[in-house]
Scaffold this motif. Sequence first.
Motif, PDB file in Angstrom:
ATOM      1  N   ARG A 139       1.083  25.448  -5.453  1.00 18.05           N
ATOM      2  CA  ARG A 139       1.633  25.524  -6.809  1.00 18.05           C
ATOM      3  C   ARG A 139       2.200  26.893  -7.141  1.00 18.05           C
ATOM      4  O   ARG A 139       2.849  27.068  -8.173  1.00 18.05           O
ATOM      5  N   ASN A 140       1.942  27.896  -6.307  1.00 15.80           N
ATOM      6  CA  ASN A 140       2.413  29.237  -6.580  1.00 15.80           C
ATOM      7  C   ASN A 140       3.880  29.421  -6.183  1.00 15.80           C
ATOM      8  O   ASN A 140       4.419  28.692  -5.346  1.00 15.80           O
ATOM      9  N   HIS A 141       4.491  30.422  -6.768  1.00 14.78           N
ATOM     10  CA  HIS A 141       5.864  30.790  -6.408  1.00 14.78           C
ATOM     11  C   HIS A 141       5.898  31.176  -4.930  1.00 14.78           C
ATOM     12  O   HIS A 141       4.954  31.782  -4.415  1.00 14.78           O
ATOM     13  N   PRO A 142       6.985  30.865  -4.223  1.00 10.05           N
ATOM     14  CA  PRO A 142       7.063  31.200  -2.792  1.00 10.05           C
ATOM     15  C   PRO A 142       6.866  32.683  -2.498  1.00 10.05           C
ATOM     16  O   PRO A 142       6.442  33.051  -1.398  1.00 10.05           O
ATOM     17  N   ASN A 143       7.162  33.549  -3.456  1.00  6.83           N
ATOM     18  CA  ASN A 143       7.006  34.988  -3.241  1.00  6.83           C
ATOM     19  C   ASN A 143       5.576  35.470  -3.444  1.00  6.83           C
ATOM     20  O   ASN A 143       5.281  36.641  -3.155  1.00  6.83           O
ATOM     21  N   TRP A 144       4.710  34.603  -3.944  1.00  4.43           N
ATOM     22  CA  TRP A 144       3.373  35.044  -4.322  1.00  4.43           C
ATOM     23  C   TRP A 144       2.613  35.638  -3.145  1.00  4.43           C
ATOM     24  O   TRP A 144       2.038  36.727  -3.255  1.00  4.43           O
ATOM     25  N   LEU A 145       2.613  34.966  -2.012  1.00  2.24           N
ATOM     26  CA  LEU A 145       1.816  35.420  -0.877  1.00  2.24           C
ATOM     27  C   LEU A 145       2.335  36.739  -0.314  1.00  2.24           C
ATOM     28  O   LEU A 145       1.557  37.663  -0.069  1.00  2.24           O
ATOM     29  N   SER A 146       3.643  36.848  -0.129  1.00  2.00           N
ATOM     30  CA  SER A 146       4.191  38.077   0.450  1.00  2.00           C
ATOM     31  C   SER A 146       3.981  39.262  -0.478  1.00  2.00           C
ATOM     32  O   SER A 146       3.660  40.376  -0.036  1.00  2.00           O
ATOM     33  N   TYR A 147       4.134  39.037  -1.789  1.00  2.00           N
ATOM     34  CA  TYR A 147       3.905  40.138  -2.729  1.00  2.00           C
ATOM     35  C   TYR A 147       2.442  40.552  -2.741  1.00  2.00           C
ATOM     36  O   TYR A 147       2.127  41.752  -2.744  1.00  2.00           O
ATOM     37  N   THR A 148       1.556  39.574  -2.755  1.00  2.10           N
ATOM     38  CA  THR A 148       0.132  39.882  -2.786  1.00  2.10           C
ATOM     39  C   THR A 148      -0.280  40.695  -1.565  1.00  2.10           C
ATOM     40  O   THR A 148      -1.039  41.672  -1.674  1.00  2.10           O
ATOM     41  N   MET A 149       0.225  40.316  -0.406  1.00  2.00           N
ATOM     42  CA  MET A 149      -0.113  41.049   0.809  1.00  2.00           C
ATOM     43  C   MET A 149       0.412  42.482   0.745  1.00  2.00           C
ATOM     44  O   MET A 149      -0.282  43.437   1.123  1.00  2.00           O
TER      45      MET A 149
END
Length: 215
Positions: A52-62
């Motif tokens: 459900r998260n924005h596709p950029n969520w994981l890369s930004y979080t990392m």
Amino acid sequence: MTLTADLFWSFRSPYSYLAIARYRALAASHDLSINLRPVYPLAIRQPDFFDRNHPNWLSYTMRDMIRVAQFHGIPFGPPRPDPIVQDIMTREIAAEQPYIYRLTRLGQAASRRGKSLAFAHEAAQLIWGGARDWHLGDHLAGAAQRAGLDLAELDAEAVKDAQTLDNEIAANQIALEMAGHWGVPTLVFEGEPFFGQDRIEMAKWRMEQKGLRPR
């Protein structure tokens, strides 16, 4: 007068790790008792969270968690293994989870003994601080010992009393939501939630208004 606060926390949350040393130091240097109350991560509570998260969520979080660690001088390495078994490419959460249930139940058993803050910090330094195969050998036994606990005793309780511990962990989650938030790390002081590793100074400021003093 000793002030008290609850810290809602997850073994899978990098931001929980990035906050815990500072909260532990605050409790050690001030007349403050912090009760760490572990919760299961979103990957367990809401398996579709990542979809459900924005596709950029994981890369930004990392990117962000690495720079936060660098900014504060906190040792940081990818968990080996990850406390949650997950396909990073597809974000699918595996049905079998051999680590997170044990860890969270150990944390709650430590909470029963008033030592959850110390245990979670010591364990998190292994998981997120770069230790390889933190789940093997005497890594966790050493973490428990440094927190003044016995891992064999905690493990036996985590197996024998798993359902009751899970009920207590679920109650932690309910208490977090009743305090006005849902994520971790969240410190709750006198009913006021402070979410995130970047709210520690603000939480301290609020507690100082209520009489927080150095030891």
